[in-house]
Motif scaffolding. Sequence first.
Motif, PDB file in Angstrom:
ATOM      1  N   PHE A  25       0.834  -1.207   0.000  1.00  0.00           N
ATOM      2  CA  PHE A  25       0.000   0.000   0.000  1.00  0.00           C
ATOM      3  C   PHE A  25       0.870   1.258   0.000  1.00  0.00           C
ATOM      4  N   ALA A  26       1.944   1.264   0.795  1.00  0.00           N
ATOM      5  CA  ALA A  26       2.840   2.430   0.837  1.00  0.00           C
ATOM      6  C   ALA A  26       3.513   2.647  -0.511  1.00  0.00           C
ATOM      7  N   LEU A  27       3.886   1.561  -1.176  1.00  0.00           N
ATOM      8  CA  LEU A  27       4.497   1.685  -2.509  1.00  0.00           C
ATOM      9  C   LEU A  27       3.494   2.252  -3.512  1.00  0.00           C
ATOM     10  N   TRP A  47      11.938   0.694  -6.410  1.00  0.00           N
ATOM     11  CA  TRP A  47      10.487   0.603  -6.231  1.00  0.00           C
ATOM     12  C   TRP A  47       9.988  -0.761  -6.684  1.00  0.00           C
ATOM     13  N   PHE A  48      10.464  -1.237  -7.828  1.00  0.00           N
ATOM     14  CA  PHE A  48      10.053  -2.545  -8.325  1.00  0.00           C
ATOM     15  C   PHE A  48      10.537  -3.662  -7.407  1.00  0.00           C
ATOM     16  N   SER A  74       7.485  -7.249  -1.253  1.00  0.00           N
ATOM     17  CA  SER A  74       6.230  -7.235  -0.489  1.00  0.00           C
ATOM     18  C   SER A  74       5.287  -8.341  -0.951  1.00  0.00           C
ATOM     19  N   VAL A  75       5.254  -8.607  -2.244  1.00  0.00           N
ATOM     20  CA  VAL A  75       4.418  -9.704  -2.750  1.00  0.00           C
ATOM     21  C   VAL A  75       4.969 -11.050  -2.283  1.00  0.00           C
ATOM     22  N   ALA A  76       6.293 -11.220  -2.342  1.00  0.00           N
ATOM     23  CA  ALA A  76       6.903 -12.466  -1.874  1.00  0.00           C
ATOM     24  C   ALA A  76       6.638 -12.678  -0.386  1.00  0.00           C
ATOM     25  N   LEU A  77       6.715 -11.616   0.381  1.00  0.00           N
ATOM     26  CA  LEU A  77       6.431 -11.695   1.810  1.00  0.00           C
ATOM     27  C   LEU A  77       4.991 -12.120   2.056  1.00  0.00           C
TER      28      LEU A  77
END
Length: 160
Positions: free
Chosen positions: A104-106, A138-139, A145-148
């Motif tokens: 969300f922050a990204l 950023w990428f 974050s998706v992996a987490l």
Amino acid sequence: MSEPTQHPGRPRRGTSAAGVLRATGVFVAGFALAVTALLPWAGLTAEFGILDASLTHAVRGVDAGAGWFVLGAGITAMLLGVLGAARSWLFTGLAILPGAVAAFALAMFLADPRDLVGRLDFQVSGLLRVHPTIQYGWFAGLLASVALAVLAATALLRRR
């Protein structure tokens, strides 16, 4: 001797080898997420046509408010990974929350309307072109974050 009964909805006391492996994955993904806050997220690139050169001014994640959220989410995920390896799969699964906060922050970093003037595209045909760019940090943050979130969701789905 009889085995103690497992109550539904309660985490087990010990963790299995697969649980420790998932917790280690959450720790590594949290570390990667925290590191991405220190990398360049965006920049303003000026390309000079006459000189065939370009100049980029980069903005790191921690230079903006969203980067601090990503850094905090990464550190929190690392702590939850350690607790998941030491205590219970539930801590590993709770790491989905910092992953969601970081994503969300990204997204909010890209949608920030306060920096609209800095994001304008300016061009003088053949001489100068100024445009905003999204940098690799950023990428990498989005990927971490998706992996987490995926690793944490796996820990929630597989409680062994």
